[in-house]
Write a protein that holds these residues in place. Structure first.
Motif, PDB file in Angstrom:
ATOM      1  N   LEU A   1       0.867  -1.171   0.000  1.00 22.01           N
ATOM      2  CA  LEU A   1       0.000   0.000   0.000  1.00 22.01           C
ATOM      3  C   LEU A   1       0.906   1.224   0.000  1.00 22.01           C
ATOM      4  O   LEU A   1       1.754   1.371   0.887  1.00 22.01           O
ATOM      5  CB  LEU A   1      -0.890  -0.017   1.241  1.00 22.01           C
ATOM      6  CG  LEU A   1      -1.914   1.112   1.378  1.00 22.01           C
ATOM      7  CD1 LEU A   1      -3.004   0.979   0.313  1.00 22.01           C
ATOM      8  CD2 LEU A   1      -2.525   1.104   2.778  1.00 22.01           C
ATOM      9  N   VAL A   2       0.727   2.101  -0.989  1.00 25.82           N
ATOM     10  CA  VAL A   2       1.592   3.268  -1.155  1.00 25.82           C
ATOM     11  C   VAL A   2       0.725   4.526  -1.117  1.00 25.82           C
ATOM     12  O   VAL A   2      -0.280   4.614  -1.834  1.00 25.82           O
ATOM     13  CB  VAL A   2       2.361   3.200  -2.491  1.00 25.82           C
ATOM     14  CG1 VAL A   2       3.263   4.417  -2.654  1.00 25.82           C
ATOM     15  CG2 VAL A   2       3.180   1.908  -2.576  1.00 25.82           C
ATOM     16  N   VAL A   3       1.106   5.478  -0.283  1.00 25.00           N
ATOM     17  CA  VAL A   3       0.410   6.762  -0.239  1.00 25.00           C
ATOM     18  C   VAL A   3       1.185   7.741  -1.122  1.00 25.00           C
ATOM     19  O   VAL A   3       2.332   8.068  -0.824  1.00 25.00           O
ATOM     20  CB  VAL A   3       0.316   7.312   1.194  1.00 25.00           C
ATOM     21  CG1 VAL A   3      -0.554   8.575   1.221  1.00 25.00           C
ATOM     22  CG2 VAL A   3      -0.249   6.264   2.145  1.00 25.00           C
ATOM     23  N   ASP A   4       0.563   8.160  -2.235  1.00 28.60           N
ATOM     24  CA  ASP A   4       1.294   9.034  -3.157  1.00 28.60           C
ATOM     25  C   ASP A   4       1.306  10.476  -2.648  1.00 28.60           C
ATOM     26  O   ASP A   4       0.790  10.786  -1.568  1.00 28.60           O
ATOM     27  CB  ASP A   4       0.744   8.915  -4.585  1.00 28.60           C
ATOM     28  CG  ASP A   4      -0.594   9.625  -4.791  1.00 28.60           C
ATOM     29  OD1 ASP A   4      -1.075  10.322  -3.873  1.00 28.60           O
ATOM     30  OD2 ASP A   4      -1.157   9.483  -5.897  1.00 28.60           O
ATOM     31  N   GLY A   5       1.911  11.357  -3.428  1.00 28.54           N
ATOM     32  CA  GLY A   5       2.102  12.726  -2.985  1.00 28.54           C
ATOM     33  C   GLY A   5       0.825  13.488  -2.746  1.00 28.54           C
ATOM     34  O   GLY A   5       0.807  14.483  -1.998  1.00 28.54           O
TER      35      GLY A   5
END
Length: 230
Positions: free
Chosen positions: A84-88
């Motif tokens: 799970l990646v939280v983008d900018g």
């Protein structure tokens, strides 16, 4: 920090400056099965966690796009996972990952072993919202190849239904104040097939969507470093 770039299905890209990496452990959806697994590992000398599921902070630079993982000895191996990646912009992305772990160090401390190798991430991702309704049907598979045989062997084969969900972990991060741009959370893994040697020279992981046929994959070689001098 690490800079990661993900391509989305519509051809756009997301650049993510990684500020923190967290590796989930003992994250099976059935915690009864997890308890049995903890007991099995204890017999191998791996210390039991104080709570399950567990969460291990990992150095941010260990989140990598790479096709080569350098290791110090022959007892390291990957683990097929989702990330799970939280983008900018704060949007949640889902991608394939492989947590390369030092098994010799694991018996002294799981957190130490997680920091002894990289978390390899695929270069493509989906918006979590786009696959949210069918998460449990997404597939997670891994193959290993040994130089001697040259043939890939399926070592992990399951679905995301076996693991705690991205939504579960997003809520955990939100409560901790950690659901911030640049956060990467690695899911924890599914069981490995019996009789397949995990200490391989090549790992490949696929996260698949049966509804669309789309597959996100990563692959890397495991390369022994020279022996130390001194």
């Amino acid at each position: 920090m690490a800079l990661l770039t993900f391509e989305l299905p519509d051809g756009t890209t997301r650049r993510v400056d990684v500020v923190q990496v967290l590796n989930a452990g003992y994250a099976g959806r059935s915690q009864d099965d997890v308890a049995a697994h903890v007991a099995e590992l204890a017999e191998l000398g791996v210390p039991a966690p104080s709570v399950t599921p567990a969460l291990y902070p990992v150095a941010p630079y260990l989140a990598q796009h790479t096709d080569r993982v350098s290791v110090q000895h022959g007892r390291t191996s990957g683990e097929a996972e989702w990330a799970l990646v939280v983008d900018g912009d704060g949007e949640l992305l889902l991608t394939a990952a492989c947590d390369h772990t030092d098994r010799e160090l694991e018996v002294h401390g799981v957190a130490w072993s997680k920091n002894a190798g990289p978390d390899v991430l695929a270069r493509r991702a989906w918006r979590l919202a786009d696959v949210q309704e069918r998460l449990d049907a997404l597939t997670l598979r891994a193959w290993v190849t040994h130089t001697g045989s040259g043939e890939a062997a399926l070592i992990q084969d399951g679905t995301l239904a076996e693991l705690l969900t991205p939504g579960y972990w997003a809520e955990v991060l939100r409560e901790r104040g950690d659901l911030v741009p640049g956060t990467v959370l690695i899911s924890g893994t599914i069981p490995m097939a019996e009789g397949v040697d995990q200490f391989a020279d090549h790992w490949r992981v696929e996260l698949g969507d049966p509804a669309t046929g789309d597959v996100i994959e990563l692959a890397y070689d495991v390369v022994r470093m020279p022996a130390p001098i001194g």
